[in-house]
Design a protein around this motif. Structure first.
Motif, short mmCIF file in Angstrom:
data_model
loop_
_atom_site.label_atom_id
_atom_site.label_comp_id
_atom_site.label_asym_id
_atom_site.label_seq_id
_atom_site.Cartn_x
_atom_site.Cartn_y
_atom_site.Cartn_z
N VAL A 294 0.69 -1.33 -0.25
CA VAL A 294 -0.07 0.14 -0.18
C VAL A 294 0.84 1.25 0.08
O VAL A 294 1.89 1.34 0.64
CB VAL A 294 -0.93 -0.04 1.13
N ILE A 295 0.48 2.10 -0.99
CA ILE A 295 0.95 3.46 -0.74
C ILE A 295 -0.03 4.34 -0.12
O ILE A 295 -1.20 4.39 -0.79
CB ILE A 295 1.71 4.10 -2.24
N LEU A 296 0.28 5.24 0.63
CA LEU A 296 -0.71 5.96 1.57
C LEU A 296 -1.58 7.11 0.91
O LEU A 296 -2.47 7.35 0.76
CB LEU A 296 -0.12 6.48 2.71
N SER A 297 -0.66 7.50 -0.28
CA SER A 297 -1.43 8.70 -1.13
C SER A 297 -1.61 8.36 -2.58
O SER A 297 -0.37 7.94 -3.25
CB SER A 297 -0.73 9.78 -0.98
N ALA A 298 -2.70 8.27 -3.30
CA ALA A 298 -2.77 8.00 -4.85
C ALA A 298 -3.42 9.14 -5.25
O ALA A 298 -3.27 10.03 -5.55
CB ALA A 298 -3.27 6.64 -4.89
N THR A 299 -4.82 8.63 -5.49
CA THR A 299 -5.81 10.11 -6.04
C THR A 299 -5.81 11.20 -4.98
O THR A 299 -5.95 12.15 -5.35
CB THR A 299 -7.21 9.48 -6.08
#
Length: 492
Positions: A294-299
């Motif tokens: 998981v990467i914490l920030s996408a959209t």
């Protein structure tokens, strides 16, 4: 008729699905705000979740009364890892600490000392986002809150409590707490003791396909339901997204572009990750597990840029068109909330590198999309280093509506991306499918089938070398950006 409820970080999506698994209707709540009172903190009050669920279901009841009257089962999906701590009257004592909160670095290190076998039992090393170190933080920093805590519930399970009065959870969501023996699919007394917690403070555990209770009579009446629907155990948003896309067999996977960015692979056994911050969790289906990065920030990175330049995020992305061009001359590191996986680094923060006078909105937007793609590439490389093969992924989540972004990700990762129909409703649809199984007793493999594919995105082969070179440059920036992040954080 079946109802799927997906409690996200920014709001609630609910869908109605008929017995043939046809989407009948959907309704979203207004946005739910996240509070960030200190650097690295991220909190929401649990009652905001319930208000958003009620708003969403009130909307469905108002516009689709006949369908709501026919609902026989409800499935729950939600943001993972959040800690809703309740007192003896089942009221929240404080705002819930969310999945993207990074305050617990010290507590994670302490957990490995208190439970040296934690990586084998929980399937991964502790990282700040998960639930267990949050309670350790409360123990150490808010002792009165910790003393008053009688129950800890994950976000969607607080919604379940409000819906039915039951304190229950599923194994897919709960195995992310780091209190579960992932291979045994049960609470671990060893891991609970490492945070001075007990089984009595935990909800009852179920497989995701199991029924956990029924809707309260007064709520069924509020929403015009002819009977009191069964509530399925459900799952975390990523496991439910996988159920929505039929990813329940060994080797199948998804890439999800929501608030966070997620790589997800179903596995036929629990495969602990010892060297990377890759999660090994139970699936919502009995006898199946999954690995997740998981990467914490996408959209949320695009939404951040939208706020900075004062233009709608959808407009910024649309202005780039659909055809992938050469890599951006500006590099973006997307760690607005720190980095969770595959590196566990709570100190590093986001950065834009290479800005010049010509760096307009289009350049910045392309850089942001590319930065998220590169962070997902780092996750994919960690999976491959752990022995997994990734050749094709289903693309789900709101970000999958961007042809350009998917092309960028496919080219960066070197994988084919298949986009299913209604991909942005994947988790809510998966939850509704679990409700169907819980209510009818149907076999999971007969219900959780693969969707029809809307389109397939393949890597742009002539651009693969250029994106690989840009990725290497991006990766080389991490030590300097981390050092600057630490220094700036201390000065703040």
């Amino acid at each position: 008729m079946y109802l799927g409820i997906d409690l996200g970080t920014s709001g609630v999506k609910s869908i109605l699905m008929d017995d043939a698994q046809t989407l009948i209707a959907e309704c979203s709540s207004r946005s739910v705000e996240v509070s960030r009172p200190n650097r690295g903190w991220s909190e929401q009050h649990p009652d905001l979740w319930w208000d958003a669920v009620c708003e969403s279901l009130d909307g469905l009841a108002a516009h689709h009364p006949k369908a709501m009257a026919a609902v026989k089962g409800i499935g729950l999906s939600g943001q993972m890892y959040g800690a809703a701590v309740l007192d003896e009257t089942d009221r929240p004592i404080r705002p819930a600490i969310l999945w993207n909160d990074t305050r617990t670095e010290k507590e994670c290190a302490d957990l490995e000392v208190r439970a040296p076998d934690i990586r084998r039992i929980a399937g991964r090393k502790p990282t700040p986002g998960v639930t267990a170190p949050k309670l350790a933080w409360l123990r150490d920093h808010e002792p009165d809150t910790f003393r008053r805590t009688r129950t800890v519930l994950l976000p969607k399970d607080y919604v379940r409590l409000k819906l039915s009065g039951d304190k229950a959870s599923d194994l897919a969501d709960s195995s992310g707490t780091m209190w579960v023996d992932v291979a045994a699919r049960d609470w671990s007394d060893t891991l609970l003791a490492a945070t001075d917690m007990e089984r009595a403070q935990m909800p009852a555990l179920y497989e995701g396909i199991d029924p956990t209770g029924t809707v309260r009579a007064e709520l069924a009446a509020r929403w015009g339901m002819a009977s009191r629907p069964v509530i399925a155990a459900g799952g975390g948003d990523n496991a439910c997204g996988a159920c929505g896309t039929g990813v329940i067999h060994d080797g199948q996977g998804t890439v999800s572009l929501g608030t966070s960015g997620v790589l997800f692979l179903a596995t036929g056994e629990a495969r602990p990750s010892y060297d990377h911050a890759i999660e090994t969790l139970c699936h919502s289906v009995p006898g199946v597990w999954h690995q997740m990065s998981v990467i914490l920030s996408a959209t949320s990175c695009v939404n951040w840029l939208s706020g900075v330049v004062k233009r709608p995020a959808s407009e910024l992305v649309a202005d780039l068109g659909t055809a992938l061009g050469t890599p951006s001359p500006v590099l973006f590191v997307p760690f607005l909330d720190g980095c969770w996986s595959p590196r566990a680094d709570v100190e590093i923060r986001a950065a834009l590198v290479g800005l010049q006078h010509s760096s307009d909105d289009e350049v910045l937007t392309r850089a942001v999309l590319q930065g998220v793609a590169f962070a997902l590439r780092e996750c994919a490389d960690a999976f491959r280093a752990a022995g997994s093969s990734i050749d094709s992924l289903l693309a789900i989540g709101g970000g999958s509506r961007s042809e350009l972004w998917l092309s960028m990700i496919a080219t960066s990762l070197g994988v084919e991306l298949k986009v299913p129909e209604a991909s942005e409703l994947g988790a809510a649809f998966g939850a509704a499918r679990l409700a169907l199984i819980a209510q009818t007793g149907a076999r999971p493999e007969e219900v959780l089938t693969a969707p029809r594919i809307n389109r397939v995105i393949t890597p742009v082969q002539n651009l693969v070398p250029a994106y690989a070179e840009a990725y290497d440059t991006w990766l080389s920036l991490m030590p300097q950006i981390r050092r600057a992040s630490v220094a700036l954080g201390r000065a703040a």
